[in-house]
Design an enzyme around this catalytic site. Sequence first.
Site: not given
Length: 208
Positions: A147-149
């Site tokens: 995941h990232c933002n």
Amino acid sequence: MPFLSDIQAGSQLKLRPTTTRVTNSLGQTYHECKSDDGIFEIRDRTNDSNGTFMVIDNSPDEKLHHVIDGLYIGSQDAASNLPCLNECKITHILNVATGIQNAFPQQYNYLNIELLDVPETNISKVFTQSNQFIEQALADNGCVLVHCNAGISRSSSIVLAYLIGIHRMQYEEAYQLLKKARVNIRPNDGFVRQLNEYAAEIEQRYHS
């Protein structure tokens, strides 16, 4: 050159006001224009050229999207969605966001690689590390969330690098597979270039 003369003279009489459509790194679209008093205004909800409305969706994005066996992609919301993490049997979380703390450090194995979502970021330098983390987790019968933002550019690039580097897919093949899993992925232009270069490097390595 009348137009140039007008600009040089500072005349605003012959210049027509314009509205600029802006798409940010999260894929959100809005319109920016200059008001009569010279201040730039951002309109999050405005008429597009076809008469429809452009609306930024700020609703939570908590779903984990299955890519291949044991590998999932999502946003920062997904990374804090404990019921879904448990349902997907997540054991490892690869966090490539900026400014997002690990939500459950006592429950999951984390790898944090803070990356900026700008074309200038040298994301290729972390491909070996991220691939090894994912590969080891799967070898141990674990499940990984990347995941990232927003779950659009950085995390998708990391997953694409894994599909290219470990599963030896070409960029387009990997992209189409990931797009089916999460429709709104969109690596930025710099990441796309680096991923294509990485695919060419992998291809050469195995055919040399």
